[in-house]
Each structure stands twice: as structure tokens, then as C-alpha cells.
Design a protein around this motif. Structure first.
Motif, PDB file in Angstrom:
ATOM      1  N   GLY A   1       0.800  -1.215   0.000  1.00 21.82           N
ATOM      2  CA  GLY A   1       0.000   0.000   0.000  1.00 21.82           C
ATOM      3  C   GLY A   1       0.834   1.266   0.000  1.00 21.82           C
ATOM      4  N   ARG A   2       0.565   2.179   0.924  1.00 23.20           N
ATOM      5  CA  ARG A   2       1.278   3.458   0.948  1.00 23.20           C
ATOM      6  C   ARG A   2       2.724   3.315   1.431  1.00 23.20           C
ATOM      7  N   PHE A   3       3.092   2.128   1.883  1.00 18.88           N
ATOM      8  CA  PHE A   3       4.480   1.881   2.300  1.00 18.88           C
ATOM      9  C   PHE A   3       5.301   1.217   1.196  1.00 18.88           C
ATOM     10  N   ASP A   4       4.771   1.238  -0.032  1.00 17.06           N
ATOM     11  CA  ASP A   4       5.436   0.531  -1.121  1.00 17.06           C
ATOM     12  C   ASP A   4       6.841   1.072  -1.399  1.00 17.06           C
ATOM     13  N   VAL A   5       6.978   2.390  -1.473  1.00 16.32           N
ATOM     14  CA  VAL A   5       8.285   2.984  -1.773  1.00 16.32           C
ATOM     15  C   VAL A   5       9.275   2.687  -0.649  1.00 16.32           C
ATOM     16  N   ALA A   6       8.823   2.823   0.593  1.00 19.76           N
ATOM     17  CA  ALA A   6       9.696   2.542   1.736  1.00 19.76           C
ATOM     18  C   ALA A   6      10.136   1.076   1.738  1.00 19.76           C
TER      19      ALA A   6
ATOM     20  N   HIS B   1      16.690   5.038  -8.147  1.00 16.94           N
ATOM     21  CA  HIS B   1      15.405   4.344  -8.166  1.00 16.94           C
ATOM     22  C   HIS B   1      14.388   5.049  -7.275  1.00 16.94           C
ATOM     23  N   TYR B   2      14.863   5.600  -6.168  1.00 19.01           N
ATOM     24  CA  TYR B   2      13.938   6.353  -5.316  1.00 19.01           C
ATOM     25  C   TYR B   2      13.359   7.550  -6.070  1.00 19.01           C
ATOM     26  N   LEU B   3      14.215   8.267  -6.799  1.00 26.54           N
ATOM     27  CA  LEU B   3      13.743   9.417  -7.560  1.00 26.54           C
ATOM     28  C   LEU B   3      12.727   9.005  -8.623  1.00 26.54           C
TER      29      LEU B   3
ATOM     30  N   GLY C   1       4.831   5.380 -15.679  1.00 30.73           N
ATOM     31  CA  GLY C   1       5.971   5.454 -16.582  1.00 30.73           C
ATOM     32  C   GLY C   1       7.308   5.334 -15.874  1.00 30.73           C
ATOM     33  N   PRO C   2       7.593   6.181 -14.895  1.00 25.39           N
ATOM     34  CA  PRO C   2       8.868   6.079 -14.173  1.00 25.39           C
ATOM     35  C   PRO C   2       9.049   4.761 -13.428  1.00 25.39           C
TER      36      PRO C   2
END
Length: 293
Positions: free
Chosen positions: A203-208, A259-261, A269-270
Motif C-alpha cells: 500500500g502506501r508503504f510501497d516505496v519505503a 530508483h527512489y527518484l 511510466g517512471p
């Protein structure tokens, strides 16, 4: 015949080599570390061809399993099986032939490697179906994409030393990272059709979560490299080995930042670019093994 060949090449994603490169680089890294240097052309050829063939066979199995889901996703609706241009039986036949050729290559190694090829095939077949009931099917994919590591050590040393289990954990984390990026691309479609993915689960913790997986991957591999660098330093010249370790580590951490950016906004797309460029992450791991084995 030309049309059928074109369809078969489309089925196995021949024009998208990033998929088999994701398997190849860590496998070659394990070969180099296991051999403490050049592992010989025979094993390089066996594992390179075997990786390409099994990834291609996996595509056939995956597309057969997902054919009903794929028709509801814009990115996959035109795949050969989903669009009806290749039958299920034909696709399974292609996958079976590719897996058989790969197995014949494994038979030129030793029996421990042959034995490891059995669970490797089993988890490859199992993975596509876990999307129906397992909240993080990417973990099963991580197991499938990591089987080349113990097979590499088995082929070189005829044993599986404890360090391999750390390599497996590192590779599992890497697969969780890049395939969650991939799942973020299709998250809206997957929610509609009921497929389970790590992008939905996190969910909203996907990037982390992705950043955490990348960092664990780096921490394990570069700890292993540091041990090899120190061992090599006692045998020859310490300076260049530690310099190589530091340079490859800095490049690897720079990749994590990049990858974070790319994924921080969660745009399709990114996120897809981040996934497709992950073979460079694996290439840096291979360079580390090449320099420090």
C-alpha cells in the motif's frame, strides 16, 4: 513458418532481454565467487544458455496461467496466448522444449546441480498461480529467480556452503524490490481483476519497502565482497581490492538513490523505467564479484 517463429519469439520476450539479465548477473557473480576467479567456459556457457532458456520457458508458463487476467490489462492484452494467436497447448509445448534443453545442459555438470534443478523447475511452474492466493507472490518469484545461485556453487564446488543462503536472501530482497516496482505499474488493473501483488499489499508503504529491500540486498552482497577483498588482500595487493569494493558500493548506493527518484511519485511510466533498468543493478553486483573473487 516465419510468422510462427515471430510469435514464439514474442511469447518468450526475445526482444526484452532485461528479463533474463536479471537472472544472469547474480548467477554469474555466484559462479565467479564459487570458483574464486574465472569458472571456465563450460560453466559460463551452461549457465548463460540455461538462464535464457528457463526464463523463456517461464514466460510460456506465466502467460498460460495468466491468460484470463491478461485480457483485462492494457499492457498485456495483446500477448500471443491472450490474443488467441498461439494456443495453450502450443505454448506449453514451446515451454517444455526449452525446459528440456536447459535440463540437458545441466546434465553436463554434476548430480548435485541436477538435483537442484528439480526445485528450480517446480517453483517456476508454481509462481504464476500464487498470484491468486498469496499476498506477496513476488517472494515466490524471488525463490525462482534465485535458484541459479546454489546451482552455481553446486556446479563449481559440489557443495552448498553457508554463504549461499545469504546470497539467496539478498537476491530475494532484490526481486521483491524490482518486481514491486513492476507491480506498481499495473496496480489499478490488478485491483480490478483481483490479482494479489506486493504493490497492493504494501500500500502506501510501497516505496519505503522497496528502498528497504534494495538496502538489504546491498548490505549482504557487499559484506560478502568485503570478506573476499580481505582474503585476497592477504594473498596479493590489498589496495586495489579495497578500492574496487568501495567504488562498486558507491555505484550501487547511487543506483538506490536513482530508483527512489523514479518511483517516489508512483507514476506508471517512471516505475516501469525503474523496473526495466534493474539489470544494471545486477551488473554492478557482477562487477563486484569479478573484481573481488
Amino acid at each position: 513458418m516465419q510468422e510462427r517463429l515471430r510469435l514464439y519469439l514474442d511469447l518468450i520476450r526475445w526482444d526484452r532481454p532485461a528479463g533474463w539479465l536479471l537472472l544472469l548477473w547474480p548467477t554469474l557473480a555466484a559462479l565467479w565467487l564459487a570458483a574464486r576467479g574465472f569458472p571456465g567456459w563450460h560453466l559460463i556457457i551452461v549457465f548463460t544458455l540455461g538462464t535464457i532458456l528457463m526464463r523463456s520457458a517461464g514466460c510460456c508458463i506465466n502467460d498460460v496461467a495468466d491468460r484470463e487476467f491478461d485480457r483485462h490489462v492494457k499492457r498485456t492484452a495483446n500477448r500471443p496466448i491472450t490474443s488467441g494467436r498461439i494456443s495453450v497447448r502450443e505454448a506449453l509445448g514451446v515451454g517444455g522444449v526449452l525446459a528440456l534443453v536447459s535440463f540437458l545442459l545441466v546434465l553436463t555438470t554434476n548430480w548435485l546441480t541436477v538435483l537442484w534443478s528439480v526445485p528450480a523447475l517446480a517453483v517456476t511452474i508454481l509462481y504464476p498461480y500464487t498470484k491468486r492466493f498469496f499476498s506477496i507472490p513476488q517472494a515466490v518469484l524471488g525463490m525462482a529467480f534465485s535458484m541459479g545461485l546454489p546451482m552455481a556453487y553446486a556446479a563449481v564446488q559440489n557443495q552448498i556452503p553457508p554463504v549461499v543462503w545469504w546470497m539467496l536472501l539478498a537476491n530475494l530482497c532484490w526481486v521483491l524490490a524490482y518486481d514491486t516496482e513492476y507491480a506498481m505499474v499495473d496496480r489499478d488493473d490488478d485491483l480490478k481483476i483481483g490479482i494479489k501483488t506486493s504493490a497492493i499489499t504494501f500500500g502506501r508503504f510501497d516505496v519505503a519497502a522497496i528502498m528497504g529491500f534494495y538496502l538489504v540486498h546491498k548490505a549482504i552482497w557487499w559484506t560478502i565482497f568485503w570478506q573476499h577483498a580481505n582474503l585476497g588482500a592477504t594473498l596479493d595487493h590489498p589496495g586495489w581490492r579495497h578500492a574496487a569494493w568501495l567504488i562498486t558500493l558507491l555505484v550501487a548506493l547511487a543506483q538506490v538513490g536513482w530508483h527512489y527518484l523514479l518511483i517516489r511519485t508512483r507514476e506508471r511510466g517512471p516505475c516501469f523505467v525503474a523496473f526495466r533498468q534493474n539489470h544494471w543493478v545486477g551488473f554492478v553486483v557482477f562487477l563486484g564479484a569479478l573484481a573481488l573473487a
